[in-house]
Design an enzyme around this catalytic site. Sequence first.
Site, mmCIF file in Angstrom:
data_model
loop_
_atom_site.group_PDB
_atom_site.id
_atom_site.type_symbol
_atom_site.label_atom_id
_atom_site.label_comp_id
_atom_site.label_asym_id
_atom_site.label_seq_id
_atom_site.Cartn_x
_atom_site.Cartn_y
_atom_site.Cartn_z
ATOM 1 N N CYS A 126 33.793 40.149 56.978
ATOM 2 C CA CYS A 126 34.130 41.504 56.496
ATOM 3 C C CYS A 126 33.587 42.608 57.394
ATOM 4 C CB CYS A 126 33.626 41.704 55.074
ATOM 5 S SG CYS A 126 34.426 40.590 53.911
ATOM 6 N N HIS A 263 33.873 49.578 54.119
ATOM 7 C CA HIS A 263 34.535 48.317 53.797
ATOM 8 C C HIS A 263 34.722 48.282 52.278
ATOM 9 C CE1 HIS A 263 35.530 44.218 53.247
ATOM 10 N NE2 HIS A 263 34.356 43.874 52.739
ATOM 11 N N ASN A 293 39.889 43.426 48.489
ATOM 12 C CA ASN A 293 39.044 43.260 49.678
ATOM 13 C C ASN A 293 39.862 42.511 50.740
ATOM 14 O OD1 ASN A 293 37.185 42.433 51.583
ATOM 15 N ND2 ASN A 293 35.640 41.797 50.100
HETATM 16 O O1 UT7 Z 1 33.262 41.600 51.351
HETATM 17 C C1 UT7 Z 1 32.210 40.664 51.395
HETATM 18 C C2 UT7 Z 1 31.109 41.076 50.543
HETATM 19 N N1 UT7 Z 1 31.385 40.728 49.172
HETATM 20 C C3 UT7 Z 1 30.951 41.512 48.226
HETATM 21 O O2 UT7 Z 1 30.406 42.550 48.516
HETATM 22 C C4 UT7 Z 1 31.084 41.050 46.800
HETATM 23 C C5 UT7 Z 1 29.843 41.417 46.054
HETATM 24 N N2 UT7 Z 1 29.828 41.014 44.660
HETATM 25 C C6 UT7 Z 1 30.637 41.572 43.730
HETATM 26 O O3 UT7 Z 1 31.457 42.387 44.036
HETATM 27 C C7 UT7 Z 1 30.411 41.182 42.293
HETATM 28 O O4 UT7 Z 1 29.232 40.419 42.188
HETATM 29 C C8 UT7 Z 1 31.583 40.395 41.670
HETATM 30 C C9 UT7 Z 1 32.765 41.319 41.446
HETATM 31 C C10 UT7 Z 1 31.977 39.240 42.576
HETATM 32 C C11 UT7 Z 1 31.174 39.846 40.289
HETATM 33 O O5 UT7 Z 1 30.736 40.892 39.444
HETATM 34 P P1 UT7 Z 1 29.367 40.724 38.638
HETATM 35 O O6 UT7 Z 1 29.223 41.921 37.788
HETATM 36 O O7 UT7 Z 1 28.296 40.436 39.631
HETATM 37 O O8 UT7 Z 1 29.692 39.503 37.730
HETATM 38 P P2 UT7 Z 1 28.922 38.099 37.643
HETATM 39 O O9 UT7 Z 1 29.200 37.263 38.833
HETATM 40 O O10 UT7 Z 1 27.507 38.367 37.269
HETATM 41 O O11 UT7 Z 1 29.667 37.452 36.389
HETATM 42 C C12 UT7 Z 1 29.595 38.048 35.082
HETATM 43 C C13 UT7 Z 1 30.434 37.215 34.123
HETATM 44 C C14 UT7 Z 1 30.170 35.726 34.229
HETATM 45 O O12 UT7 Z 1 30.221 35.182 32.947
HETATM 46 P P3 UT7 Z 1 28.871 34.826 32.140
HETATM 47 O O13 UT7 Z 1 28.126 33.866 33.023
HETATM 48 O O14 UT7 Z 1 28.160 36.134 31.987
HETATM 49 O O15 UT7 Z 1 29.391 34.239 30.891
HETATM 50 C C15 UT7 Z 1 31.347 35.212 35.036
HETATM 51 O O16 UT7 Z 1 31.663 33.882 34.749
HETATM 52 O O17 UT7 Z 1 31.829 37.394 34.438
HETATM 53 C C16 UT7 Z 1 32.451 36.125 34.580
HETATM 54 N N3 UT7 Z 1 33.530 36.243 35.547
HETATM 55 C C17 UT7 Z 1 34.790 36.590 35.227
HETATM 56 N N4 UT7 Z 1 35.351 36.908 34.046
HETATM 57 C C18 UT7 Z 1 36.647 37.234 34.063
HETATM 58 C C19 UT7 Z 1 33.465 36.038 36.889
HETATM 59 N N5 UT7 Z 1 34.675 36.253 37.433
HETATM 60 C C20 UT7 Z 1 35.494 36.598 36.423
HETATM 61 C C21 UT7 Z 1 36.857 36.938 36.371
HETATM 62 N N6 UT7 Z 1 37.387 37.267 35.172
HETATM 63 N N7 UT7 Z 1 37.639 36.978 37.464
#
Ligand code: UT7
Length: 336
Positions: A126, A263, A293
């Site tokens: 990225c 980005h 992204n």
């Molecule tokens: O470009 C390269 C660099 N990449 C980035 O900068 C990405 C950085 N990270 C992020 O943008 C975020 O961490 C994400 C968008 C990937 C995830 O958001 P988050 O607020 O950190 O969510 P999380 O991973 O802590 O997940 C929260 C909950 C989980 O459920 P439980 O364990 O709380 O029951 C996940 O299983 O959301 C669940 N979850 C989803 N639910 C519905 C994860 N993905 C999804 C989904 N739809 N697509």
Amino acid sequence: MQKEVPQRGQTVAINRSVVRGVGAYLPKRIVTNAELAKRIDTSDEWIVERTGIKQRHIAGDDELTSDLGIAAAKQALVRAGIDPVEIDLVICATATPDRTFPATAVRIQAGLGISKGAAFDVQAVCSGFVFAMATADNFLKTGQFKRALVIGAETFSRILDWEDRTTCVLFGDGAGAVVLEAQPQLGTREDRGILASQIRSDGRFEELLYVDGGPGSTRTTGHLRMNGREVFRHAVQKISGVIEETLVMTGYAPEEIDLFVPHQANQRILDGIARKLGIPPSRIMMTLDKHGNTSAASIPLALNQAFEERRVKEGSLVLMEAMGGGFTWGAVLLRW
Ligand code: UT7
């Protein structure tokens, strides 16, 4: 560390890499969050609230990364008023090359009818476009090349695990390109062109964001794997740090930036950086909602949209930043 840019009053004639044109290409097919929610356990509400993404473009089966790159490059060249044969350096930032080799940049070079100079890929995921801009800048400043095409092109749809809801909702395909030209400038921070850049990497964080395949390991392409929460935790801190280091090189303050072109990974990351550095939200270019992204393509796609919406004009101070797998991260400050 690069040499500091002379402050007001000090003048030295130097070459600067000036943006002559910008272009972009997005595949026709748009996939909305609602469409994804029919295939996997997710929802439009979750994706919008957690990321800001509403839709993404997905390349057709017959479209390769180089096809996207060529289309973006052609538009940038037309807008620059530069014939492809005047280009002597082609750098393509991509983590999704057409083939393991040759470099996608060489395929783009050939596709544009260029057979002089050099073409190569930059692999910083990225952060690829920032790394490619910094690389091109160093070649142009020294006079080794005169005009560079810097392209960010990706078909991330090919390396996604479409069963993994934690990653497949985040990414999209696309390409963007800029034409840079070495132009003599006074050597002050009021010059046009790239004024400062910083690039960084730290391989200790590989396991947080990687592709689980490759010709040398599994002999397969593999799929993207990410610990999103941990990447998020590092992003705001690392990006804010490298922006501050880049601004220090010129003495500009965050509030002097006319347009911040980051980005596009997550709206919440960008809000966090803006808050930390005191950048007004109105000066941040946001394309996440439309493209998701697109990895190395996201900054030039956003730059292109800024150009089309007339949010950048000659003299605008533009700051770009990115962070990605590796980890890699960096920033580029330029005057349009
Ligand atoms: O470009 C390269 C660099 N990449 C980035 O900068 C990405 C950085 N990270 C992020 O943008 C975020 O961490 C994400 C968008 C990937 C995830 O958001 P988050 O607020 O950190 O969510 P999380 O991973 O802590 O997940 C929260 C909950 C989980 O459920 P439980 O364990 O709380 O029951 C996940 O299983 O959301 C669940 N979850 C989803 N639910 C519905 C994860 N993905 C999804 C989904 N739809 N697509």
